[in-house]
Design a protein around this motif. Structure first.
Motif, PDB file in Angstrom:
ATOM      1  N   ASP A 184       0.845  -1.179   0.000  1.00 49.06           N
ATOM      2  CA  ASP A 184       0.000   0.000   0.000  1.00 49.06           C
ATOM      3  C   ASP A 184       0.888   1.239   0.000  1.00 49.06           C
ATOM      4  O   ASP A 184       1.529   1.559   0.996  1.00 49.06           O
ATOM      5  CB  ASP A 184      -0.895  -0.029   1.243  1.00 49.06           C
ATOM      6  N   ARG A 192     -11.011   3.444   1.191  1.00 42.70           N
ATOM      7  CA  ARG A 192     -11.513   2.213   1.808  1.00 42.70           C
ATOM      8  C   ARG A 192     -10.668   1.008   1.432  1.00 42.70           C
ATOM      9  O   ARG A 192     -10.554   0.060   2.209  1.00 42.70           O
ATOM     10  CB  ARG A 192     -12.967   1.977   1.392  1.00 42.70           C
ATOM     11  N   LEU A 193     -10.103   1.012   0.234  1.00 45.25           N
ATOM     12  CA  LEU A 193      -9.315  -0.127  -0.227  1.00 45.25           C
ATOM     13  C   LEU A 193      -7.863  -0.084   0.247  1.00 45.25           C
ATOM     14  O   LEU A 193      -7.112  -1.023   0.001  1.00 45.25           O
ATOM     15  CB  LEU A 193      -9.354  -0.212  -1.761  1.00 45.25           C
ATOM     16  N   SER A 194      -7.479   0.968   0.937  1.00 49.43           N
ATOM     17  CA  SER A 194      -6.115   1.087   1.445  1.00 49.43           C
ATOM     18  C   SER A 194      -6.057   0.517   2.858  1.00 49.43           C
ATOM     19  O   SER A 194      -6.550   1.137   3.796  1.00 49.43           O
ATOM     20  CB  SER A 194      -5.684   2.552   1.455  1.00 49.43           C
ATOM     21  N   PRO A 195      -5.450  -0.654   3.032  1.00 52.81           N
ATOM     22  CA  PRO A 195      -5.400  -1.260   4.368  1.00 52.81           C
ATOM     23  C   PRO A 195      -4.726  -0.367   5.405  1.00 52.81           C
ATOM     24  O   PRO A 195      -5.160  -0.295   6.538  1.00 52.81           O
ATOM     25  CB  PRO A 195      -4.598  -2.549   4.174  1.00 52.81           C
ATOM     26  N   CYS A 196      -3.680   0.328   4.999  1.00 51.23           N
ATOM     27  CA  CYS A 196      -2.954   1.179   5.952  1.00 51.23           C
ATOM     28  C   CYS A 196      -3.766   2.384   6.382  1.00 51.23           C
ATOM     29  O   CYS A 196      -3.671   2.823   7.524  1.00 51.23           O
ATOM     30  CB  CYS A 196      -1.622   1.631   5.357  1.00 51.23           C
ATOM     31  N   MET A 216      -7.026   2.493   6.478  1.00 53.57           N
ATOM     32  CA  MET A 216      -8.233   2.061   7.165  1.00 53.57           C
ATOM     33  C   MET A 216      -7.941   1.322   8.464  1.00 53.57           C
ATOM     34  O   MET A 216      -8.829   0.762   9.066  1.00 53.57           O
ATOM     35  CB  MET A 216      -9.077   1.176   6.233  1.00 53.57           C
ATOM     36  N   ASP A 217      -6.684   1.353   8.928  1.00 54.43           N
ATOM     37  CA  ASP A 217      -6.350   0.627  10.156  1.00 54.43           C
ATOM     38  C   ASP A 217      -6.736   1.393  11.417  1.00 54.43           C
ATOM     39  O   ASP A 217      -6.412   0.977  12.510  1.00 54.43           O
ATOM     40  CB  ASP A 217      -4.870   0.245  10.189  1.00 54.43           C
TER      41      ASP A 217
END
Length: 114
Positions: free
Chosen positions: A11, A91-95, A97-98
């Motif tokens: 990401d 929303r698709l960015s894991p970092c 949305m953590d």
């Protein structure tokens, strides 16, 4: 022999925000939207997404393209406007949305994107 088709995903959004700032990052997302949108409709449509995938040499099935659009289509019109696209990218960015996206953003950004 079973093949492992898993891809490593890195990401880059947090590092882009650190480098560009929140406002610059949103600007880059908007540039990405402009590249993918149908110029006449001002939206990312199934047709524009399919055409751009083809131009990029990506072989994506129609049902996968439809799923991409449905994932971000908040108003139910079957296409993505610029705001829907930006929200989807966050929303698709894991970092991001953590739960601690604020550490990457030091400038004012619309809270709905966070």
């Amino acid at each position: 022999m079973e093949l492992d088709h898993a891809l490593d995903f890195e990401d880059y959004f947090p590092s882009m925000i650190s480098r560009l700032g929140a406002e610059g990052f949103i600007g880059e997302l908007c540039n990405g939207f402009s590249l993918l949108m149908d110029a006449h409709k001002g939206l990312i449509t199934f047709e524009s997404l399919k055409m751009n995938c083809s131009l990029l040499g990506l072989e994506v099935k129609d049902d996968e393209l439809l799923c991409m659009l449905m994932e971000g289509d908040l108003d139910g019109d079957g296409a993505l406007n610029q705001m829907e696209f930006c929200i989807l990218m966050f929303r698709l960015s894991p970092c991001l949305m953590d739960g601690d996206a604020s550490k990457f953003c030091t400038q004012n950004v619309d809270p709905i994107l966070m």
